[in-house]
Design a protein around this motif. Structure first.
Motif, PDB file in Angstrom:
ATOM      1  N   LEU A  62       1.249  -1.537  -0.173  1.00  0.00           N
ATOM      2  CA  LEU A  62       0.259  -0.117  -0.038  1.00  0.00           C
ATOM      3  C   LEU A  62       1.138   1.522  -0.306  1.00  0.00           C
ATOM      4  N   ASP A  63       2.100   1.510   0.545  1.00  0.00           N
ATOM      5  CA  ASP A  63       2.780   2.427   0.957  1.00  0.00           C
ATOM      6  C   ASP A  63       3.482   2.331  -0.850  1.00  0.00           C
ATOM      7  N   THR A  64       3.995   1.673  -1.438  1.00  0.00           N
ATOM      8  CA  THR A  64       4.572   1.862  -2.597  1.00  0.00           C
ATOM      9  C   THR A  64       3.044   2.171  -3.723  1.00  0.00           C
ATOM     10  N   ILE A  65       1.833   2.309  -3.641  1.00  0.00           N
ATOM     11  CA  ILE A  65       0.810   2.246  -3.668  1.00  0.00           C
ATOM     12  C   ILE A  65       0.905   3.700  -3.984  1.00  0.00           C
ATOM     13  N   ASP A  66       0.733   4.363  -3.066  1.00  0.00           N
ATOM     14  CA  ASP A  66       1.089   5.514  -2.430  1.00  0.00           C
ATOM     15  C   ASP A  66       2.132   6.514  -3.161  1.00  0.00           C
ATOM     16  N   ARG A  67       3.128   5.832  -2.592  1.00  0.00           N
ATOM     17  CA  ARG A  67       4.565   6.216  -3.448  1.00  0.00           C
ATOM     18  C   ARG A  67       4.160   6.666  -4.926  1.00  0.00           C
ATOM     19  N   ALA A  68       4.053   5.439  -5.747  1.00  0.00           N
ATOM     20  CA  ALA A  68       3.883   5.604  -7.583  1.00  0.00           C
ATOM     21  C   ALA A  68       2.739   6.535  -7.397  1.00  0.00           C
ATOM     22  N   LEU A  69       1.933   6.841  -6.901  1.00  0.00           N
ATOM     23  CA  LEU A  69       0.272   8.494  -6.966  1.00  0.00           C
ATOM     24  C   LEU A  69       1.241   9.513  -7.127  1.00  0.00           C
ATOM     25  N   GLU A  70       2.015   8.855  -5.923  1.00  0.00           N
ATOM     26  CA  GLU A  70       2.511  10.624  -5.692  1.00  0.00           C
ATOM     27  C   GLU A  70       3.171  11.254  -7.132  1.00  0.00           C
ATOM     28  N   HIS A  71       4.064   9.989  -7.110  1.00  0.00           N
ATOM     29  CA  HIS A  71       5.000  10.470  -7.956  1.00  0.00           C
ATOM     30  C   HIS A  71       4.412  10.715 -10.195  1.00  0.00           C
ATOM     31  N   ALA A  72       3.417   9.557  -9.713  1.00  0.00           N
ATOM     32  CA  ALA A  72       3.001   9.914 -11.259  1.00  0.00           C
ATOM     33  C   ALA A  72       2.436  10.829 -12.231  1.00  0.00           C
ATOM     34  N   ALA A  73       2.095  12.218 -11.259  1.00  0.00           N
ATOM     35  CA  ALA A  73       2.135  13.380 -11.828  1.00  0.00           C
ATOM     36  C   ALA A  73       3.294  13.706 -12.542  1.00  0.00           C
ATOM     37  N   ALA A  74       4.384  14.476 -11.914  1.00  0.00           N
ATOM     38  CA  ALA A  74       5.655  14.696 -12.153  1.00  0.00           C
ATOM     39  C   ALA A  74       6.423  14.092 -13.422  1.00  0.00           C
ATOM     40  N   ASP A  75       5.894  12.468 -12.832  1.00  0.00           N
ATOM     41  CA  ASP A  75       7.186  11.499 -14.080  1.00  0.00           C
ATOM     42  C   ASP A  75       6.061  10.562 -14.294  1.00  0.00           C
ATOM     43  N   PRO A  76       5.399  10.575 -15.694  1.00  0.00           N
ATOM     44  CA  PRO A  76       4.372   9.300 -16.085  1.00  0.00           C
ATOM     45  C   PRO A  76       5.349   8.036 -16.212  1.00  0.00           C
ATOM     46  N   GLU A  77       6.395   8.340 -16.982  1.00  0.00           N
ATOM     47  CA  GLU A  77       6.716   7.359 -17.846  1.00  0.00           C
ATOM     48  C   GLU A  77       8.010   6.356 -15.998  1.00  0.00           C
ATOM     49  N   SER A  78       8.245   7.020 -15.249  1.00  0.00           N
ATOM     50  CA  SER A  78       8.727   6.505 -14.222  1.00  0.00           C
ATOM     51  C   SER A  78       7.736   5.365 -13.305  1.00  0.00           C
ATOM     52  N   ILE A  79       6.812   5.319 -13.291  1.00  0.00           N
ATOM     53  CA  ILE A  79       5.398   4.846 -12.740  1.00  0.00           C
ATOM     54  C   ILE A  79       6.270   3.228 -13.627  1.00  0.00           C
ATOM     55  N   VAL A  80       6.022   3.325 -14.765  1.00  0.00           N
ATOM     56  CA  VAL A  80       6.217   1.551 -14.957  1.00  0.00           C
ATOM     57  C   VAL A  80       6.675   0.931 -14.419  1.00  0.00           C
ATOM     58  N   GLU A  81       7.977   1.784 -14.369  1.00  0.00           N
ATOM     59  CA  GLU A  81       9.094   0.828 -13.244  1.00  0.00           C
ATOM     60  C   GLU A  81       8.984   0.441 -11.842  1.00  0.00           C
ATOM     61  N   GLY A  82       8.086   1.757 -11.347  1.00  0.00           N
ATOM     62  CA  GLY A  82       7.415   1.230 -10.084  1.00  0.00           C
ATOM     63  C   GLY A  82       6.638   0.792  -9.816  1.00  0.00           C
ATOM     64  N   ILE A  83       5.018   0.035 -10.578  1.00  0.00           N
ATOM     65  CA  ILE A  83       4.668  -1.070 -10.923  1.00  0.00           C
ATOM     66  C   ILE A  83       5.439  -2.293 -11.006  1.00  0.00           C
ATOM     67  N   ARG A  84       6.403  -2.191 -11.515  1.00  0.00           N
ATOM     68  CA  ARG A  84       6.801  -2.882 -11.590  1.00  0.00           C
ATOM     69  C   ARG A  84       7.281  -3.676 -10.228  1.00  0.00           C
ATOM     70  N   THR A  85       8.038  -2.873  -9.502  1.00  0.00           N
ATOM     71  CA  THR A  85       8.404  -2.917  -7.791  1.00  0.00           C
ATOM     72  C   THR A  85       7.416  -3.391  -6.786  1.00  0.00           C
ATOM     73  N   LEU A  86       6.541  -2.493  -7.439  1.00  0.00           N
ATOM     74  CA  LEU A  86       4.749  -3.071  -6.750  1.00  0.00           C
ATOM     75  C   LEU A  86       4.955  -4.801  -6.696  1.00  0.00           C
ATOM     76  N   ARG A  87       4.596  -4.449  -7.767  1.00  0.00           N
ATOM     77  CA  ARG A  87       4.389  -6.298  -8.595  1.00  0.00           C
ATOM     78  C   ARG A  87       6.041  -7.429  -7.768  1.00  0.00           C
ATOM     79  N   GLU A  88       6.488  -6.692  -7.939  1.00  0.00           N
ATOM     80  CA  GLU A  88       7.953  -8.055  -7.038  1.00  0.00           C
ATOM     81  C   GLU A  88       7.586  -7.990  -5.249  1.00  0.00           C
ATOM     82  N   GLN A  89       7.231  -6.261  -5.134  1.00  0.00           N
ATOM     83  CA  GLN A  89       6.821  -6.231  -3.544  1.00  0.00           C
ATOM     84  C   GLN A  89       5.496  -7.827  -3.285  1.00  0.00           C
ATOM     85  N   ALA A  90       4.468  -7.638  -4.243  1.00  0.00           N
ATOM     86  CA  ALA A  90       2.886  -7.982  -3.611  1.00  0.00           C
ATOM     87  C   ALA A  90       3.553  -9.429  -3.353  1.00  0.00           C
TER      88      ALA A  90
END
Lengths: 160, 160
Positions: A62-90
């Motif tokens: 859940l924390d990673t989801i929160d952070r991914a959303l916070e960074h989404a507006a600033a850098d939409p490309e980085s979010i793909v990497e964020g979801i990859r991290t999220l999947r590994e974590q889950a």
């Protein structure tokens, strides 16, 4: 509670032994009753503890989801990497709880782990008849403790 | 096991009652022992069931992560919406398990729900002294069943 002694001894050694035996029995019966009540409470508490532990294990996701959303507006490309991290974590959480992921195509079809959602031609799928052609939705579980089967398409021999 | 009768009756009514009482006691003691063993096994099984139920509740979140990644390459913008869905879904799971999210700034500081990670000036923060100025990491739990406290900064009176 003890029957009156019929052999004439008002409180002979046998009568005293009988009283003691009945007392032991009554205490054992009371212990049994208490144990039943105690375990009923404990089982509820143990399940609550397990629920707390498992839910807590998912909080970093859940924390990673929160952070991914916070960074989404600033850098939409980085979010793909964020979801990859999220999947590994889950997946690491689920795996740490003792459950594997079932998402391999090409393996022999196994009704204990796979749920057929479609049949495809073996030649077109490029896998042998009776094997998993594609995984539509991964399954999760451990041997004998299936959380849910993998939804798969199965390769079959072409009708001729 | 019964002591030899000392009052002369080899198998009088009292002796027979004693034998019956001792038999009842032994059976109650055996029941007690069996119940203990059975409950020990049951508690382990109950925890396993709870682990399976809670983990299964999180599987749809994993599915959404999978789908978000699949769509990421095609449309990087849509992924922000995907993560928003993901967060709502994950929070609904946690809430459905009976745990709320603690992420409100401005509320009075409560040591049972908040963990102080910083102090800020109340005037600058725009919240009264002793209240939560900002939530650095949300907390999760229910009254009396805290999964983890919210990490917060607390407003304090300016030193003069």
């Amino acid at each position: 509670m003890a029957p009156p002694p019929a052999d004439g001894a008002t409180a002979g050694p046998t009568q005293r032994a009988l009283d003691a035996a009945e007392d032991r029995w009554r205490r054992a019966a009371a212990d049994l009753d208490n144990l039943r009540k105690r375990y009923a409470r404990e089982v509820a508490r143990e399940r609550e503890i397990e629920r707390e532990l498992v839910t807590s294990a998912f909080l970093p996701v859940l924390d990673t989801i929160d952070r991914a959303l916070e960074h989404a507006a600033a850098d939409p490309e980085s979010i793909v990497e964020g979801i990859r991290t999220l999947r590994e974590q889950a997946l690491a959480v689920v795996s740490g709880l003792g459950y594997g992921r079932e998402d391999e195509p090409g393996v022999p079809f196994d009704p204990a782990r796979h749920e057929v959602v479609g049949l495809v031609d073996a030649d077109g799928a490029g896998t042998p008849p009776g094997s998993v052609a594609s995984v539509v939705r991964p399954g999760y579980g451990a041997p004998g403790r299936q959380l849910r089967p993998a939804a798969v398409t199965v390769a079959q021999r072409q009708e001729s």
